[in-house]
Design an enzyme around this catalytic site. Structure first.
Site, PDB file in Angstrom:
ATOM      1  N   GLU A  40     -25.850 -17.776   9.762  1.00 35.36           N
ATOM      2  CA  GLU A  40     -24.886 -17.405  10.797  1.00 35.36           C
ATOM      3  C   GLU A  40     -23.449 -17.630  10.342  1.00 35.36           C
ATOM      4  O   GLU A  40     -22.568 -16.846  10.666  1.00 35.36           O
ATOM      5  CB  GLU A  40     -25.154 -18.172  12.093  1.00 35.36           C
ATOM      6  CG  GLU A  40     -26.443 -17.750  12.803  1.00 35.36           C
ATOM      7  CD  GLU A  40     -26.493 -16.273  13.160  1.00 35.36           C
ATOM      8  OE1 GLU A  40     -25.429 -15.633  13.208  1.00 35.36           O
ATOM      9  OE2 GLU A  40     -27.594 -15.753  13.375  1.00 35.36           O
ATOM     10  N   TYR A 123     -20.208 -18.475  19.416  1.00 37.01           N
ATOM     11  CA  TYR A 123     -21.208 -17.563  18.860  1.00 37.01           C
ATOM     12  C   TYR A 123     -22.248 -18.314  18.030  1.00 37.01           C
ATOM     13  O   TYR A 123     -23.458 -18.193  18.251  1.00 37.01           O
ATOM     14  CB  TYR A 123     -20.574 -16.450  18.002  1.00 37.01           C
ATOM     15  CG  TYR A 123     -21.640 -15.759  17.221  1.00 37.01           C
ATOM     16  CD1 TYR A 123     -22.492 -14.853  17.849  1.00 37.01           C
ATOM     17  CD2 TYR A 123     -21.905 -16.099  15.896  1.00 37.01           C
ATOM     18  CE1 TYR A 123     -23.559 -14.274  17.181  1.00 37.01           C
ATOM     19  CE2 TYR A 123     -22.958 -15.529  15.210  1.00 37.01           C
ATOM     20  CZ  TYR A 123     -23.778 -14.615  15.858  1.00 37.01           C
ATOM     21  OH  TYR A 123     -24.838 -14.075  15.197  1.00 37.01           O
ATOM     22  N   ASP A 141     -21.560 -11.697  19.948  1.00 42.09           N
ATOM     23  CA  ASP A 141     -20.742 -11.166  18.863  1.00 42.09           C
ATOM     24  C   ASP A 141     -20.285  -9.757  19.233  1.00 42.09           C
ATOM     25  O   ASP A 141     -20.564  -9.275  20.321  1.00 42.09           O
ATOM     26  CB  ASP A 141     -21.527 -11.164  17.552  1.00 42.09           C
ATOM     27  CG  ASP A 141     -22.654 -10.157  17.584  1.00 42.09           C
ATOM     28  OD1 ASP A 141     -22.933  -9.615  18.664  1.00 42.09           O
ATOM     29  OD2 ASP A 141     -23.255  -9.906  16.528  1.00 42.09           O
TER      30      ASP A 141
END
Length: 357
Positions: A40, A123, A141
DNA sequence: AAAACGTGGCT
DNA sequence: TAGCCAAGTTT
């Protein structure tokens, strides 16, 4: 009787589509919190296809937080070279240290603890907690915003203002017990089907209920307000050679390209004048050297965060009598340059230098 | 709140 | 070519 609950029809259709169409990305195999976290952070503001080789190299080298925490910074920077946004890397290392020290090497399952880690925002916290732990947090996102802006025909801009509206939409549609799969389904739809420019609506599993599509407002979704046109700059770059070795200096932490090695360079904002002399003067002020200009190398254009620059490399040679040494400067052998972490635009110049003749 | 922070592919 | 875009966070 068919299910007509708008929440369920959206998530059910989306998840079915996802299970059939999803890409076989490496971080989707064995999605432990560590593996998801590393992916991520690498994926922030970057496209999946670019991340894959970086991710595979990283996972081969570092299997847990403590291996990242104890790694040599130049090694880490070299492995990150080309991904951009290098402060992500410095934050990631600090987050790994924090997890080892304060969380027994386990990514925290508490949202507030997660989001307080360096480099972890709403996020990333939501993505790790939902994908690795299946906890019901949004992973909001641009893909998710785009899908929702179209599906619900939302006029609120995606690049400014609070996210609460979009977060609430995600939570509204999220099916109980399926947070991770659902979040990934929405993101994957945005990446493969609900594309920014030309969405492939005919392939879309939820086209029947897409409000923007039925109302004809697809072209205006998502709405954006933030448009910065790039300023132009000309940058004079100094390639200084001494006995065939190349002069490099290390950038400070913070700002652009933190911790990486680069050629000295000077922003040129005049209309005319002797550029080589100006650059030579800069080198003397900055590093106390008086090298001799030899020749030019091909110019390179680059762009970053609102800047479009043309880099003009000047080759200088330095007399052997001048000995310049220091903590954050280095005379690199040509064959050694490849192992120095160097930002992408300088790397193009470095390649010319190290492979020349 | 707005600007800074990379890079490369695509149109 | 120049602009748009991408699995955001920090200051």
């Amino acid at each position: 009787m068919k299910n007509t609950d708008p929440r369920e029809s959206f998530s059910t259709a989306l998840i079915s589509w996802y299970l059939l169409n999803r890409r076989d990305l490496p971080w989707r195999e064995n999605p432990t919190a560590y593996r998801v976290f590393m992916s991520e952070v690498m994926l922030q503001q970057t496209q999946a296809s670019r991340v894959v080789p970086y991710y595979e190299r990283w996972m081969k080298k570092f299997q847990d937080y403590s291996m990242v925490a104890s790694a040599c910074m130049d090694t880490l920077l070299l492995m990150w070279e080309g991904l951009g946004y290098y402060s992500r890397l410095h934050s990631l290392v600090n987050a790994c240290k924090h997890i080892v020290k304060n969380h027994r090497g386990i990514f925290p399952s508490d949202y507030q603890e997660a989001i307080s880690l360096p480099g972890v925002g709403p996020y990333t916290a939501g993505a790790v907690l939902s994908i690795a732990y299946n906890l019901p947090y949004p992973a909001l996102d641009v893909n998710v915003k785009r899908v929702l802006a179209r599906y619900c025909d939302i006029d609120a801009p995606v690049d400014r203002g609070p996210d609460a509206l979009y977060r609430n939409k995600v939570l509204f549609f999220m099916p109980p017990g399926k947070a991770g799969t659902f979040n990934q389904s929405v993101m994957e739809l945005g990446a493969l089907c609900c594309l920014p420019r030309s969405p492939r609506c005919s392939e879309c599993p939820v086209k029947g209920d897409c409000l923007a599509l039925s109302r004809g407002s697809l072209e205006h979704r998502p709405r954006r307000v933030n448009r910065i046109h790039p300023r132009k700059r000309k940058i004079l770059v100094a390639v200084i050679l001494q006995n065939g070795n190349v002069f490099l200096r290390r950038r400070l932490k913070g700002g652009l390209w933190p911790g990486m090695w680069e050629f000295p360079h000077w922003e040129w904002d005049e209309d005319s004048g002797d550029e080589a002399v100006a650059l030579q003067n800069f080198i003397f002020r900055e590093h106390g050297m008086k090298p001799v200009f030899r020749n030019l190398l091909p110019s390179i254009t680059c762009s970053y965060s609102g800047i479009r620059a043309i880099m003009v490399p000047f080759v200088f040679t330095l007399n052997t009598s001048q000995e310049i040494r220091g903590k954050d400067v280095y005379w690199s052998e040509r064959s050694e340059i490849i192992n120095m972490p160097i930002p992408s635009t300088h790397r193009k110049i470095a390649d010319i230098v190290s492979f020349a003749r």
